[in-house]
Each structure stands twice: as structure tokens, then as C-alpha cells.
Design a protein around this motif. Structure first.
Motif, PDB file in Angstrom:
ATOM      1  N   GLU A  34       0.924  -1.224  -0.202  1.00  0.00           N
ATOM      2  CA  GLU A  34      -0.046   0.051   0.021  1.00  0.00           C
ATOM      3  C   GLU A  34       0.540   1.324   0.179  1.00  0.00           C
ATOM      4  O   GLU A  34       0.875   2.127  -0.917  1.00  0.00           O
ATOM      5  N   ILE A 174      -7.847   7.464   3.570  1.00  0.00           N
ATOM      6  CA  ILE A 174      -7.353   6.003   3.497  1.00  0.00           C
ATOM      7  C   ILE A 174      -8.571   5.113   3.472  1.00  0.00           C
ATOM      8  O   ILE A 174      -8.694   4.187   2.494  1.00  0.00           O
ATOM      9  N   TRP A 175      -9.583   5.233   4.278  1.00  0.00           N
ATOM     10  CA  TRP A 175     -10.667   4.388   4.273  1.00  0.00           C
ATOM     11  C   TRP A 175     -11.916   5.020   4.082  1.00  0.00           C
ATOM     12  O   TRP A 175     -12.072   6.261   4.174  1.00  0.00           O
ATOM     13  N   ASP A 177     -14.582   5.533   5.964  1.00  0.00           N
ATOM     14  CA  ASP A 177     -14.979   6.004   7.070  1.00  0.00           C
ATOM     15  C   ASP A 177     -14.107   7.205   7.461  1.00  0.00           C
ATOM     16  O   ASP A 177     -13.982   7.812   8.667  1.00  0.00           O
ATOM     17  N   SER A 178     -13.383   7.642   6.755  1.00  0.00           N
ATOM     18  CA  SER A 178     -12.546   8.841   6.655  1.00  0.00           C
ATOM     19  C   SER A 178     -13.043  10.126   7.197  1.00  0.00           C
ATOM     20  O   SER A 178     -12.592  11.186   7.946  1.00  0.00           O
ATOM     21  N   LEU A 189      -9.242   6.143  14.456  1.00  0.00           N
ATOM     22  CA  LEU A 189      -8.828   6.329  13.249  1.00  0.00           C
ATOM     23  C   LEU A 189      -7.375   6.599  13.220  1.00  0.00           C
ATOM     24  O   LEU A 189      -6.301   6.179  12.629  1.00  0.00           O
ATOM     25  N   ARG A 192      -5.795   3.475  14.109  1.00  0.00           N
ATOM     26  CA  ARG A 192      -5.679   2.615  13.213  1.00  0.00           C
ATOM     27  C   ARG A 192      -4.405   2.914  12.091  1.00  0.00           C
ATOM     28  O   ARG A 192      -3.812   2.148  11.851  1.00  0.00           O
ATOM     29  N   HIS A 196      -1.015   0.856  11.279  1.00  0.00           N
ATOM     30  CA  HIS A 196      -0.779   0.207   9.971  1.00  0.00           C
ATOM     31  C   HIS A 196       0.275   1.142   9.252  1.00  0.00           C
ATOM     32  O   HIS A 196       1.230   0.346   8.684  1.00  0.00           O
ATOM     33  N   THR A 241     -10.022   6.837  -1.773  1.00  0.00           N
ATOM     34  CA  THR A 241      -9.401   5.901  -0.660  1.00  0.00           C
ATOM     35  C   THR A 241      -8.209   5.091  -1.134  1.00  0.00           C
ATOM     36  O   THR A 241      -7.898   5.266  -2.295  1.00  0.00           O
TER      37      THR A 241
END
Length: 352
Positions: A34, A174-175, A177-178, A189, A192, A196, A241
Motif C-alpha cells: 500500500e 485511506i478508508w 470512514d475517513s 482512526l 488504526r 498500519h 480511498t
């Protein structure tokens, strides 16, 4: 190569070199994939190096593509009177391309693009946002969190907040739900992201509007904001995302193309529907050029509301040259393919 022949050196960090280094530093392979995907323009442009060399040769220039790990030695031996260094991939944290313009300056070589201080600034969203605010530019204020702890609390926001990594690439999320409605979720977040990617998060008030990309290539040294290409970027989502990015660029983007699942966002000139917003963006870009020192080649990401309110999200000193939007810009603004546009830009600096 004939003695003293003008030469363009394109310095780039390959995805694989970054991936291998991250894995050696303890990142899981999935995370390393990523993170290194943000260097996809190095992967995407590599098949065109021969075309770029031919475009340079047609203009009396030599061309060399140099991987970042070889750059120190190559630049130390370069002819300072006949060499132009173009840095393709940037970075100060996960990526190391920001070292290339510094190496060029160390060896007294001419460069395309902003000076090396901006290569560092643009990769730190919290610090760059503070500078943009100090210049009076319309960048959202931000808080900063690390692994569920506030370093700087964000401003209040009735519309909620947007959470993004502070130093990872240049994406705005990123996701899915940002975008968050409460600051507890923002802190989650941050946990997370830290787990990551070992990064802090910027937490900004959410701003509405459509996504806009402003692209710039100064084909001639005196080129100004009139040459900006300003377009709405419609991808079907509110923001991009990590999954969206992986599907567009680099090795994973190639897989998507082979599978028939690749879909480029739609570009629409801002001036066609919101000419007032287009004019505001040009003034913002002018402020970035005079107040910050952007030059030669860059891009700016913004959000534009229906009433022409413009929000400056971030700027890039190494825009994705082989990406669909920059290629479209080169065709529309300069009537050239990417290789010829790059070669012509180099020619005007080396053979005026």
C-alpha cells in the motif's frame, strides 16, 4: 554522449526498492504494498523512458533515467553547466525522493521544480497547512493526533471532520470512514493509522464541494497561472480511498486494466460551469507561486462548492506525470504528449 551535450536526468524511486526497504524495516507485505503504491508514477512512466529519450534527442538533449539509490554518484559526476535534474518521485518519510533536489543543489546542478525545502514541506500536511494559513490561503485548519492522543486539538465543526495520514503520500483519505461525525472516531482512526503506517493523522473540518485538480507545467520559464489546467475530477465518490488509488496506478492499476475493472475518473473543466471559481483558483495558485515558491511543475488539490467557495486541500511538487489527468492537461494546454511536453520543458531550460 558528446562532451558538454545538454542532458536531462530524471531521478526516481521505484516501487520495489521502497517495498523491499519497508519490509526490511518490519512492515507487513500488505502494508508495504500500500505504501509503496504511492510511487506508482515511477512504475507507470518507466515503459516510456525510451520515448522520452527520443523526444530529448530530437531536441539535441541526452536523457538518463536514474534510480534514487544511484543518484548520489551520478549527480556528483554530472556536468554542472549542461545538466538538468528532474525529480519524479518525492518523499521524506516512507519515500526518499526529496533527497534528489538536495543532491542536485549540493552539486551545483540546475533543477526542474521547486527547491528542496518545499519537497519536505509538502509531505507534512500539518506543517504545510500552517504555512498556507499564514500566507492567507483558504486551507482548512487542522488538529493532529497520534495513536489516540491529541497533539493539537482540531477546531469545532458542525459538518464533522476529515481524517487523513500526515505524511503518507498525498491522498485525502485511506478508508471509507475517513469522514467522521465525532472526534472519538477520529482518535480511533488515528490508532488504526498508527498501527498500519506508523503515522500521525491530520483532522480537519469537513468541507463540502467537488474535487478539483489544478495542474501546471511551465513549458517556458516565464509561464504563469494562465497555463494552469483546472478540472473537476469525478470518480463517483466524495473522496479517494487507498483502494481507489490502488485500482488506478502502478502494478495494481495494471492488474485492474488487465481484468477490465480499470475506470478513470471523468475530468470536466471548472471554467465551463463555474468560471468565478476558476479565477479564484488561479489567484490561489499565483499566491502559491509567489509566496511559497512553486514553479515549473506542480499540482494543487482543492474542493469547490456550488457558490464558488474554494478550499485549498494540498499542493504537490511532484505531480503524477503519467497519470490520466496530467496527460490530459499536456494535450489540452500544450498540444503535446507527455514525453514531448517534458522534453520541450527541459529544452527551454538547457537550450534557450
Amino acid at each position: 554522449m558528446p562532451r558538454n551535450q545538454p542532458r536531462l536526468i530524471l531521478v526516481h524511486e521505484p516501487e520495489k526498492a521502497c517495498f523491499d526497504r519497508l519490509v526490511a524495516d518490519g512492515y507487513p507485505a500488505e502494508r508495504a504494498t500500500e505504501i509503496s503504491s504511492y510511487l506508482a508514477q515511477s512504475t507507470d512512466l518507466a515503459p516510456e523512458f525510451e520515448v522520452l529519450a527520443a523526444a530529448c534527442e530530437a531536441r539535441g538533449l541526452a536523457f538518463a533515467s536514474v534510480e534514487l539509490d544511484e543518484a548520489a554518484g551520478v549527480l556528483a559526476r554530472a556536468d554542472r553547466d549542461a545538466t538538468l535534474v528532474w525529480t519524479l518521485t518525492d518523499g521524506i518519510a516512507y519515500f526518499r525522493g526529496g533527497a534528489a533536489p538536495a543532491l542536485a543543489r549540493l552539486n551545483g546542478l540546475k533543477t526542474i521544480g521547486a527547491d528542496d525545502s518545499l519537497f519536505a514541506l509538502c509531505q507534512d500536511k500539518f506543517r504545510s497547512g500552517a504555512v498556507l494559513g499564514a500566507l492567507g490561503l483558504p486551507a482548512p485548519q487542522a488538529g493532529l493526533a497520534r495513536n489516540r492522543e491529541w497533539l493539537v486539538e482540531p477546531p469545532a465543526s458542525e459538518a464533522g471532520w476529515f481524517v487523513k495520514p500526515n505524511r503518507l503520500g498525498a491522498k485525502i483519505g485511506i478508508w471509507p470512514d475517513s469522514r467522521v461525525a465525532d472526534l472519538g472516531h477520529a482518535l480511533e482512526l488515528s490508532r488504526r493509522v498508527f498501527a498500519h503506517y506508523r503515522d500521525d493523522v491530520v483532522v480537519q473540518p469537513y468541507v463540502a464541494g467537488r474535487n478539483v485538480r489544478a495542474s501546471f507545467l511551465g513549458l517556458k520559464p516565464e509561464t504563469g497561472v494562465e497555463a494552469l489546467g483546472i478540472a473537476f475530477v469525478e470518480s463517483g465518490g466524495d473522496f479517494q480511498t487507498m483502494a481507489d488509488s490502488l485500482a488506478l496506478y502502478g502494478d495494481t492499476g495494471g492488474i485492474a486494466k488487465a481484468a477490465g475493472t480499470y475506470a478513470e475518473p471523468v475530468l470536466e473543466p471548472v471554467t465551463a460551469s463555474q468560471p468565478a471559481a476558476d479565477a479564484i483558483i488561479r489567484r490561489i495558485a499565483g499566491g502559491l507561486m509567489t509566496g511559497l515558491g512553486l514553479r515549473d511543475v506542480f499540482s494543487v488539490d482543492l474542493r469547490v462548492e456550488a457558490d464558488d467557495t474554494v478550499h485549498l486541500i494540498e499542493f504537490e511538487v511532484c505531480p503524477g506525470l503519467p497519470c490520466f489527468d496530467f496527460r490530459d492537461y499536456c494535450r489540452a494546454q500544450w498540444g503535446l504528449g507527455l514525453a514531448d511536453a517534458m522534453a520541450e520543458t527541459a529544452r527551454t531550460r538547457l537550450r534557450p
